[in-house]
Design an enzyme around this catalytic site. Sequence first.
Site, PDB file in Angstrom:
ATOM      1  CD  GLU A 215      -2.662  -1.489   0.129  1.00  0.00           C
ATOM      2  OE1 GLU A 215      -3.003  -0.498  -0.565  1.00  0.00           O
ATOM      3  OE2 GLU A 215      -3.006  -2.636  -0.155  1.00  0.00           O
ATOM      4  CB  CYS A 249      -1.231   7.219   1.886  1.00  0.00           C
ATOM      5  SG  CYS A 249      -2.603   6.199   2.454  1.00  0.00           S
TER       6      CYS A 249
END
Length: 470
Positions: A215, A249
């Site tokens: 990720e 993010c």
Amino acid sequence: MSEPEQAPQLLLHAMREAQRRDPMPGWPVRAQRLRALQALVTDHRQAIAEAISADFGHRPAEETELLEVFPSLSAIRHALRHGRRWMKPRRGFASLPFLPARTELRPQPRGVVGIIVPWNYPLFLAAGPLVDALAAGNRALVKLSEYTPRFAALFAELVGRYFEPDAVRAVTGGPEAAQAFAALPLDHLLFTGSTAVGRQVMRTAAAQLTPVTLELGGKSPAIVGPGARFGHAVERILLGKLVNAGQTCIAPDYVLLPRERVHDFVETARAMAARLYPQLPANPQYASIASERHYHRLSALRDAAVAAGARAWPLHEGGDYPAQRRLLPTLLTEVDDTMAVMREEIFGPLLPLVPYDTLEEAIGFVAARAHPLALYLFEQDARAIERVLARTHAGGVTVNDTLYHIAQHGLPLGGVGPSGMGGYHGEAGFRTFSHIKPVLRQARWNGTGLLDPPYGARFRRLLALLQRRG
């Protein structure tokens, strides 16, 4: 040496032995572990928020509650409601030529899995994948970030208190410890962090043939379409950018908008910022930048862009608070691809505005760059929305809002290409941490022996029949 400080190799060995003794834990065992995690978070939510705030220099407890505690507990509740069903084998019939055989897809725990946690959401990005791993019947080692040392120490101590030693353990340490962790012969490894470090993790894990879920990050665009509700778009983009001071993010990294609306965006954003976060950057509901290194990196990105010809539009009067690492939210116009602020993931409260003349130009701008982790589109015209969805790649998309696709249990979180591989959340996470074992159950009476050698005329007739029907 206390249990949280034991070498990860020793912890892995103990967990692997325990997994061999009970390779397929039943639902009561899995549910008990999920409830232990639920109790850990619920019982210590205030201490967790205080530890994270201390690590950041300041982060409002409200943001930790909304962005970390709530989604962690929600994920646990979802797994407790649905996990027993996820465990059930999926049965069916074999292909027509092989009837009456039957097939089965049987989820099986991978074994002992590893989770490497970043600093920006240290609770949720530990608990989220841990929920999926436990629901899938695994044992888990969790490597916590050295950039959130107070939270890491607290979480490791709590894990040791709430879980049996061979079920879940959390380990701490710096970059060398993280490198050694990635080199362990784990049955699966999930890493959340930067693309650059993700490459190193994947390279290290490859030596053990450890399967990985990555990720990562990237430059997540927000597109304001010609038919957008403009004020709504500005508000939601700004909110997605300023929670956790942009240290997210999937935060919008830059905005593509019609050329004639750039000045409108600046003025609307200033009004919105004054309403959402009055008295910036001193507002106690606005987070600090988590480290000196990160604060100076962001300041340098902004200042270098201005020196190269960009124009800065602070969203509030006054200046930064360097001693508290509070960076004034700033829009940047007249940017170009030579500037680092348009090449690097920003991960802070700076927001470049990139004008376009047609929506096709905006689509081409996104498509020509590395696939982002998230894409945000603000538009009311269904055909325009479909054009953007069909012609761009992104790990996940939210239309007419920001961030909230990450909170949907039915949608996996994951990247594509440079922004990651694989995904988790809900049933998708259960399957990430499971081996879906295919099983064929042959019937006692079947015709497969008719295809055995020696091969003759009967074999050729049957094979021709199978080729027509199969």
